[in-house]
Design a protein around this motif. Structure first.
Motif, short mmCIF file in Angstrom:
data_model
loop_
_atom_site.label_atom_id
_atom_site.label_comp_id
_atom_site.label_asym_id
_atom_site.label_seq_id
_atom_site.Cartn_x
_atom_site.Cartn_y
_atom_site.Cartn_z
N THR B 46 28.76 -15.32 -0.03
CA THR B 46 28.72 -15.33 1.43
C THR B 46 27.28 -15.31 1.93
O THR B 46 27.03 -15.40 3.12
N HIS B 47 26.34 -15.18 1.01
CA HIS B 47 24.95 -14.95 1.39
C HIS B 47 24.40 -16.00 2.37
O HIS B 47 23.74 -15.66 3.34
N GLY B 48 24.69 -17.26 2.10
CA GLY B 48 24.19 -18.33 2.97
C GLY B 48 24.79 -18.21 4.37
O GLY B 48 24.09 -18.39 5.38
N ALA B 49 26.08 -17.88 4.42
CA ALA B 49 26.74 -17.72 5.72
C ALA B 49 26.14 -16.52 6.46
O ALA B 49 25.99 -16.54 7.68
N GLN B 50 25.79 -15.49 5.72
CA GLN B 50 25.24 -14.30 6.36
C GLN B 50 23.82 -14.53 6.87
O GLN B 50 23.42 -13.98 7.90
N LEU B 230 25.47 -24.79 9.42
CA LEU B 230 25.37 -25.13 8.00
C LEU B 230 24.00 -24.85 7.42
O LEU B 230 23.71 -25.18 6.28
N MET B 231 23.11 -24.21 8.23
CA MET B 231 21.75 -23.98 7.74
C MET B 231 21.75 -23.15 6.44
O MET B 231 20.91 -23.36 5.57
N GLY B 232 22.72 -22.25 6.32
CA GLY B 232 22.76 -21.41 5.13
C GLY B 232 23.36 -22.13 3.94
O GLY B 232 22.90 -21.99 2.81
N ALA B 233 24.39 -22.93 4.22
CA ALA B 233 25.09 -23.62 3.13
C ALA B 233 24.14 -24.53 2.37
O ALA B 233 24.19 -24.61 1.14
N ASP B 234 23.25 -25.21 3.10
CA ASP B 234 22.31 -26.11 2.44
C ASP B 234 21.30 -25.34 1.61
O ASP B 234 20.98 -25.69 0.49
N LEU B 235 20.79 -24.27 2.22
CA LEU B 235 19.72 -23.51 1.58
C LEU B 235 20.21 -22.74 0.35
O LEU B 235 19.54 -22.69 -0.68
N ILE B 236 21.41 -22.18 0.47
CA ILE B 236 21.83 -21.23 -0.55
C ILE B 236 22.02 -21.90 -1.91
O ILE B 236 21.83 -21.29 -2.95
N ASN B 237 22.35 -23.20 -1.88
CA ASN B 237 22.54 -23.89 -3.15
C ASN B 237 21.24 -23.96 -3.94
O ASN B 237 21.23 -23.84 -5.16
N VAL B 238 20.12 -24.13 -3.23
CA VAL B 238 18.83 -24.11 -3.91
C VAL B 238 18.54 -22.68 -4.38
O VAL B 238 18.05 -22.46 -5.49
N VAL B 239 18.89 -21.72 -3.53
CA VAL B 239 18.62 -20.32 -3.89
C VAL B 239 19.38 -19.93 -5.15
O VAL B 239 18.86 -19.21 -6.00
N PHE B 240 20.60 -20.44 -5.30
CA PHE B 240 21.35 -20.12 -6.52
C PHE B 240 20.61 -20.64 -7.75
O PHE B 240 20.57 -19.99 -8.78
#
Ligand SMILES: Nc1ncnc2c1ncn2[C@@H]1O[C@H](COP(=O)(O)OP(=O)(O)OP(=O)(O)O)[C@@H](O)[C@H]1O
Ligand SMILES: [Mg+2]
Lengths: 252, 623
Positions: B46-50, B230-240
């Motif tokens: 949920t991190h990207g959504a948060q 969707l700002m988190g959804a895009d970013l979080i994949n790189v963060v993973f």
């Protein structure tokens, strides 16, 4: 292949967990055809030593020889294939497989690799009788079709032993096979180990000293990762260091 | 104008600054993930959504209460942290006694709900958030009297503040008694409890704090990037991917890796712009090859005590299953006269996808969170083969399937070196790499995809332009896949696989080289997955980017979960349910995503056996 020949030898084994030496320059030999007990207080490093011998952990230093061959660099599955099979301190069964399937999957190892995904598992029926025999030996016949997870703790241990025996190992490493067992089960399993040890070698960790006294030919005492002494029950139990190190910690 | 390595200094330092900014967000987000992972052993999907909620929080309190940037910097993270606390208290904590994969799936479902909800209200376009007046403008930096770049004050502040937060968090956890307590509670909760420490409370607060960090990153990001759902959804994949590279759970590792990778990305933009979106993933692949545990992760020292995913049942039976399968075949043969064939074909292709995911998860205990890469790639190759090379449909499908199998060998060989969550993260990160590649290489045609793929004539005489012929070909392929999975799980190989799922250490101690079995299962799975994807491209005459997104991977897991993990028929039922929802509820727009999220959460919380699994359990017959 005479009795008395060394089947397993640990040379100067060390396991370093980030500065803590769980096994500290331990060397010892196990002779073929014997029941060899490894005892020592909690945290002495017995399980770690087992993990090293079966290559579930890689030793920081030292050498392991099995049947005269250096197995220090082998992966754990290969060690098992050469005939050195272990059990686990915390019961290790396949919980959602039936008792029968648990034993059969061990027997299936005789086929070599089982990569044939195109064949029906009906080919495994040849192992049925042998599996039922092993299950009967440990007194689990009436549970054969139950999932292992539903067994009482002591019975899981018995199942684990049956699974280990299915591999016909030359050397069996048993980590506290009696832990958590009811009194009557202990006697049965003790008998079973005695019977099973015919024609093979057993190295076992056990806290129950009655069992150790009645079963083992040789006893090695481990404290703080180091080997304190070795000998038969009489010699070892008379040793003052052992009494202090072992009994002092409160084991009965 | 001055140059360094042939690059104008202005451009070089400009990109380095951008890299540092991105790096700040990577670091902050992976720090939050590490804090949560360290304590809860859960990857917080949920991190990207948060993070997105943090940005929206700042935007909304500004809109409705006139609260400015500085107070928002405290208020918004607190609010986001509070939602985290509520989620943990009411739901997440009920999952701790289960396999950690359930925690991952739960947080994934929550992310779908939150993102769907925000998209419903705010669409997907961005909302502007002003830079606080006190940090407007900037300064011209010079070096030896040469101008090197223009540094906006706000960007300098973001970098400085992120670093400060990272260092403070690291200090708190590694150097204070609170941190010592936390670490002790992770390693030995029972003992710490007897010392009078309230461990559940500690866990709740840790989750809240980790989530709060994501919210804080969101507020910081609001004035730089636009505020969008969707700002988190895009970013979080790189963060993973950053987390996989750094090694999971290491605080210092996540911070350092975050900043360094941001910088590397910036440099790549200067020297080789084409690779800038994939460079992180390339580094990830290299790191995984050399150090499977990640740069700062502790190598897995022990394989004993591996947890089994307690899903599915392996007991024998069979006859009922055969009857049900035959009945299903008959129903499917008659179905196109009742139901729209286009829908049926979609569901059948997707069902093959779900079958492949379940073969791994249900029977080998391996959660692949990146299977869309095989579905999508097979689709691209099959479409390209049919359209550009002019191959016949059967050969095109074969080519697509073979591609997925070959990719399975490579990805599988690397991924199976880790277990559980690590395996899931590795597959996810590879899928992201494939996604970015698909976006860039010419033959996939980027956002458009490969369109107008000819269906052609199968074996030279079955005209697939006839809808019914096409349908029966798809049905035949599907039945082939189903029978293949059926045989695999009821073969000697399948028996070993189940034992590995149940207790890998024990299987090794019996002499099974479990890695080889897992790799074999992985490749079989990607092959079936590829068959589904390749067929789908021919049926719909289209290979598109959607099929390689992580959302698609998640859907396959959802279908498996809804239908029943570790049941043969569950994924098929799940595929029909979810595809049906998407097709027939299409006009509901974003609510479909929200509903999917809710279904995910409900399944994980209260319905872990799934539809078919429940029936199998009640009747005692394996299905
Ligand atoms: N993976 C590990 N990392 C760090 N320390 C470890 C690890 N495994 C074991 N230890 C430590 O090594 C020591 C020996 O542990 P081990 O389990 O071998 O003891 P044991 O003799 O089997 O004890 P018991 O009788 O309780 O089973 C203990 O202090 C333990 O905490
Ligand atoms: Mg032990």
């Amino acid at each position: 292949m005479s009795q008395g020949e060394v089947i397993l030898e640990a040379r100067d084994l060390v396991k370093d967990f980030a500065g803590f030496l769980a096994v500290n320059h331990a060397s010892f030999k196990v002779k073929r055809g014997t029941i060899h007990a490894l005892i020592g207080p909690n945290g002495a490093g017995k399980t770690t030593l087992f993990n090293l011998l079966t290559k579930f952990l890689t030793p920081t230093q030292g050498q392991i020889l099995f049947k005269g061959e250096d197995i220090t660099a082998l992966p754990p599955a290969e060690v098992a294939r050469r005939g050195l099979v272990r059990s686990f301190q915390i019961s290790a069964v396949f919980p959602h497989l039936s008792v029968l399937d648990n034993v059969r999957v061990a027997l299936q190892r005789q086929r070599g690799g089982s990569f044939d995904f195109w064949r029906s598992r009906k080919v495994l029926e040849v192992y049925h009788d042998r599996a039922m025999q092993l299950i009967a030996d440990v007194g689990l016949t009436q549970y054969a079709n139950q999932p292992a997870v539903s067994l009482a703790y002591g019975r899981k241990r018995a199942l684990e032993l049956a699974t280990t025996l299915a591999l016909e190992p030359e050397l069996m490493l048993l980590d506290e096979p009696m832990a958590g067992m009811a009194h009557e089960d202990i006697e049965r399993i003790q008998e079973l180990i005695r019977t099973a040890s015919k024609g093979r070698t057993v190295l076992m960790v056990e806290h129950n000293l009655n069992v150790v006294a009645s079963l083992s030919d040789t006893i090695t005492v481990l404290t703080r990762g180091q080997i304190l002494t070795e000998g038969d029950y009489k010699t070892v139990s008379a040793n003052a260091d052992v009494q202090q190190a072992y009994m002092g910690v409160g084991h009965g | 104008m001055t140059e360094i390595f042939g690059v104008p200094t202005q451009a070089l330092f400009g990109q380095l600054l951008l890299g540092l900014i991105n790096g700040s967000f990577y670091a902050l987000l992976s720090l939050g993930l590490a804090v949560i992972f360290g304590m809860l052993n859960i990857i917080n999907f949920t991190h990207g959504a948060q993070y997105m909620m943090g940005a929206f929080g700042a935007y909304l309190v500004g809109q409705y209460f006139g609260i400015g940037y500085w107070p928002s910097l405290i208020v918004a993270p607190l609010l986001v942290g509070l939602t985290g606390v509520i989620i943990e208290r009411t739901m997440l904590k009920r999952l701790y006694h289960l396999d950690h994969l359930y925690g991952l799936l739960f947080t994934f479902g929550v992310a779908l709900i939150i993102q769907g909800y925000f998209r419903y209200y705010y669409g997907s376009s961005g909302l502007p958030y002003p830079i606080p007046p006190s940090l407007a403008g900037g300064t011209r930096l010079t070096l030896f009297d040469q101008p090197i770049m223009f540094l906006p004050w706000y960007r300098a502040w973001v970098i400085f503040f992120s670093l400060a937060i990272c260092i403070t968090t690291w200090y708190l956890i590694e150097r204070t008694s609170l941190g010592a307590k936390l670490r002790a509670a992770t390693e030995n909760p029972t003992i710490v409890r007897t010392f009078g420490v309230n461990v559940p409370l500690l866990i709740t607060l840790t989750y809240g704090a980790g989530v709060g960090l994501a919210g804080l990153a969101g507020v910081l990001a609001a004035p730089i990037y636009q505020v969008s759902p969707l700002m988190g959804a895009d970013l979080i994949n790189v963060v993973f991917a950053v987390v996989v590279i750094g090694g999971m759970g290491s605080i210092l590792g996540s911070v350092v890796t975050g900043f360094v990778l941001g910088l590397i990305e910036g440099l790549t933009k200067v020297f080789y712009p084409e690779a800038s979106t994939t460079v992180v993933f390339v580094i990830m692949a290299i790191v995984l090859l050399v150090r499977p545990a990640g740069l700062f992760g502790k190598a897995a020292t022990t394989t004993t005590g591996v947890e089994s995913t307690s899903v599915g049942s392996g007991l024998d039976g069979g006859r009922v299953l055969n009857v049900v399968m035959a009945a299903m075949a008959v129903v499917l043969m008659a179905a196109p006269f009742v139901v729209y064939p286009q829908f049926l074909m979609k569901a059948l292709c997707i069902a093959m996808f779900a079958l492949s995911v379940n073969l791994l998860l249900g029977y080998a205990g391996l959660l692949s969170f990146g299977h869309a890469m095989f579905l999508g790639s097979a689709g691209y190759v099959s479409a390209h083969a049919a359209k550009v090379w002019g191959l016949t449909p059967e050969l095109a499908i074969l080519a697509g399937t073979a591609t997925a199998a070959a990719m399975g060998v490579v990805v599988g060989a690397i991924a199976i070196r880790r277990q559980g969550i690590y395996f899931a993260m590795t597959t996810l990160a590879f899928a992201q790499m494939v996604y970015f590649l698909a976006l860039q290489v010419p033959f996939t045609h980027g956002e458009d995809g490969i369109q107008a793929v000819p269906r052609g004539k199968m074996f030279g005489f079955i005209d697939l332009n006839n809808q019914l012929s096409m349908y029966y070909v798809v049905l035949a392929i599907f039945m082939f896949a189903l029978l293949m999975v059926h045989r695999i799980i009821h073969s000697p190989f399948g028996e070993v696989l189940k034992s590995i799922r149940e207790n890998e250490a024990r299987a090794i101690s019996l002499g099974y080289k479990t890695d080889r079995y897992k790799l074999m299962a992985f490749v079989l799975s990607t092959t079936i997955c590829g068959l589904g994807g390749a067929t789908k491209a021919i049926v719909f005459q289209l290979a598109s980017l959607t099929d390689v997104t992580s959302g698609t991977s998640g859907e396959a897991v959802l279908m498996t979960l809804v239908g029943g993990l570790g049941t043969l028929l569950g994924p098929i039922v799940g595929a029909f349910v979810i595809t049906g929802m998407e097709t027939y509820l299409a006009e509901w727009g974003q609510w479909v995503t929200v509903i999917q999220g809710v279904v995910f959460v409900v399944c994980v919380m209260a319905f872990r056996r799934g539809l078919v699994g429940e029936i199998a359990y009640r009747t005692g017959k394996p299905l």
